[in-house]
Design an enzyme around this catalytic site. Sequence first.
Site, PDB file in Angstrom:
ATOM      1  N   ARG A   1       0.860  -1.177   0.000  1.00 37.29           N
ATOM      2  CA  ARG A   1       0.000   0.000   0.000  1.00 37.29           C
ATOM      3  C   ARG A   1       0.904   1.237   0.000  1.00 37.29           C
ATOM      4  O   ARG A   1       2.017   1.213   0.538  1.00 37.29           O
ATOM      5  CB  ARG A   1      -0.891  -0.007   1.241  1.00 37.29           C
ATOM      6  CG  ARG A   1      -1.920   1.103   1.253  1.00 37.29           C
ATOM      7  CD  ARG A   1      -2.750   1.058   2.525  1.00 37.29           C
ATOM      8  NE  ARG A   1      -3.558   2.267   2.638  1.00 37.29           N
ATOM      9  CZ  ARG A   1      -3.924   2.806   3.794  1.00 37.29           C
ATOM     10  NH1 ARG A   1      -3.551   2.253   4.932  1.00 37.29           N
ATOM     11  NH2 ARG A   1      -4.656   3.896   3.809  1.00 37.29           N
ATOM     12  N   HIS A   2       0.444   2.306  -0.620  1.00 34.25           N
ATOM     13  CA  HIS A   2       1.234   3.532  -0.700  1.00 34.25           C
ATOM     14  C   HIS A   2       1.551   4.107   0.678  1.00 34.25           C
ATOM     15  O   HIS A   2       0.899   3.792   1.673  1.00 34.25           O
ATOM     16  CB  HIS A   2       0.476   4.575  -1.530  1.00 34.25           C
ATOM     17  CG  HIS A   2      -0.843   4.951  -0.914  1.00 34.25           C
ATOM     18  ND1 HIS A   2      -0.971   5.831   0.133  1.00 34.25           N
ATOM     19  CD2 HIS A   2      -2.107   4.527  -1.197  1.00 34.25           C
ATOM     20  CE1 HIS A   2      -2.248   5.955   0.460  1.00 34.25           C
ATOM     21  NE2 HIS A   2      -2.961   5.164  -0.325  1.00 34.25           N
TER      22      HIS A   2
ATOM     23  N   ARG B   1       0.087   9.123  -5.079  1.00 34.43           N
ATOM     24  CA  ARG B   1       0.623   8.554  -3.854  1.00 34.43           C
ATOM     25  C   ARG B   1       1.181   7.156  -4.069  1.00 34.43           C
ATOM     26  O   ARG B   1       2.202   6.784  -3.479  1.00 34.43           O
ATOM     27  CB  ARG B   1      -0.439   8.565  -2.758  1.00 34.43           C
ATOM     28  CG  ARG B   1      -1.766   7.875  -3.109  1.00 34.43           C
ATOM     29  CD  ARG B   1      -2.831   8.290  -2.105  1.00 34.43           C
ATOM     30  NE  ARG B   1      -4.121   7.620  -2.281  1.00 34.43           N
ATOM     31  CZ  ARG B   1      -5.068   8.043  -3.105  1.00 34.43           C
ATOM     32  NH1 ARG B   1      -4.867   9.095  -3.878  1.00 34.43           N
ATOM     33  NH2 ARG B   1      -6.226   7.405  -3.173  1.00 34.43           N
TER      34      ARG B   1
ATOM     35  N   GLU C   1      -7.458   3.613  -6.465  1.00 34.84           N
ATOM     36  CA  GLU C   1      -8.445   3.414  -5.412  1.00 34.84           C
ATOM     37  C   GLU C   1      -9.846   3.618  -5.988  1.00 34.84           C
ATOM     38  O   GLU C   1     -10.018   4.183  -7.080  1.00 34.84           O
ATOM     39  CB  GLU C   1      -8.177   4.399  -4.271  1.00 34.84           C
ATOM     40  CG  GLU C   1      -9.096   4.273  -3.060  1.00 34.84           C
ATOM     41  CD  GLU C   1      -9.056   2.901  -2.430  1.00 34.84           C
ATOM     42  OE1 GLU C   1      -9.727   1.981  -2.968  1.00 34.84           O
ATOM     43  OE2 GLU C   1      -8.370   2.733  -1.404  1.00 34.84           O
TER      44      GLU C   1
ATOM     45  N   HIS D   1      -3.538   0.522  -3.174  1.00 28.43           N
ATOM     46  CA  HIS D   1      -4.307   1.224  -2.153  1.00 28.43           C
ATOM     47  C   HIS D   1      -4.961   0.266  -1.158  1.00 28.43           C
ATOM     48  O   HIS D   1      -5.016  -0.942  -1.378  1.00 28.43           O
ATOM     49  CB  HIS D   1      -5.391   2.060  -2.831  1.00 28.43           C
ATOM     50  CG  HIS D   1      -4.865   2.989  -3.871  1.00 28.43           C
ATOM     51  ND1 HIS D   1      -4.497   4.282  -3.602  1.00 28.43           N
ATOM     52  CD2 HIS D   1      -4.626   2.798  -5.204  1.00 28.43           C
ATOM     53  CE1 HIS D   1      -4.050   4.859  -4.716  1.00 28.43           C
ATOM     54  NE2 HIS D   1      -4.125   3.981  -5.697  1.00 28.43           N
TER      55      HIS D   1
END
Length: 216
Positions: free
Chosen positions: A38-39, A87, A111, A163
């Site tokens: 995940r970022h 991101r 996302e 995400h």
Amino acid sequence: MSSPTPSTHTAAGGLAQLVQLAQAQPLAPACDHFYFLRHGQTGRNALRVFQAPDEPLSELGLQQAARAAELLAGEPIRTLVCSDARRAFDTAHTVGAALRLVPTAHETLRERNFGALIGTSSANIDWACEPEGGETLSQFVARKRAALDAALRQPAPVLVVAHGGTLYVLAALLGVPVDVGIMGNAQPLRFERSGPTWAVKPLLRPADNDGGAALA
């Protein structure tokens, strides 16, 4: 195949419906392991606010991405794919520099589009909502299923940088229980298959991660 347990994230409504939609057509990747990241954290993650694709990493998020790069540098990753949201894109490029890989960005790995909810509080997120100008849950799950299937067909082992919502759908597609311990920002995860059964192993302990589990 065991079902993910949404009760571990009591603030996130609609997870049971997300799981049901995902498991109606589960994924069966040919690989026996892959990685997910995940970022790093953003300012709106910290505030628990729905964010747009151009939301940048915070200073903490940049530090988290660098830490993740260090942890993943020794892993035998051959392919790096990511969401094109800023991101995730920036997190992937930080990791890619350590792996000596150039990330391939895909809009389909973004996302969920929360439409009119962007800019409002995500503290009591309801995945079953139907936001004006955004995606329904079934549309989101279908998009993620196709995007993840395509990503995991790339030369293995694959690292996917995306995400929190992607992680929920991915876990449901593979029958892996969702636990708060795997939801932190920039926490590298290794998904492993034993026969038909998938499991997930964090490469970074939750106590070492400052990102929390705020979504999106």
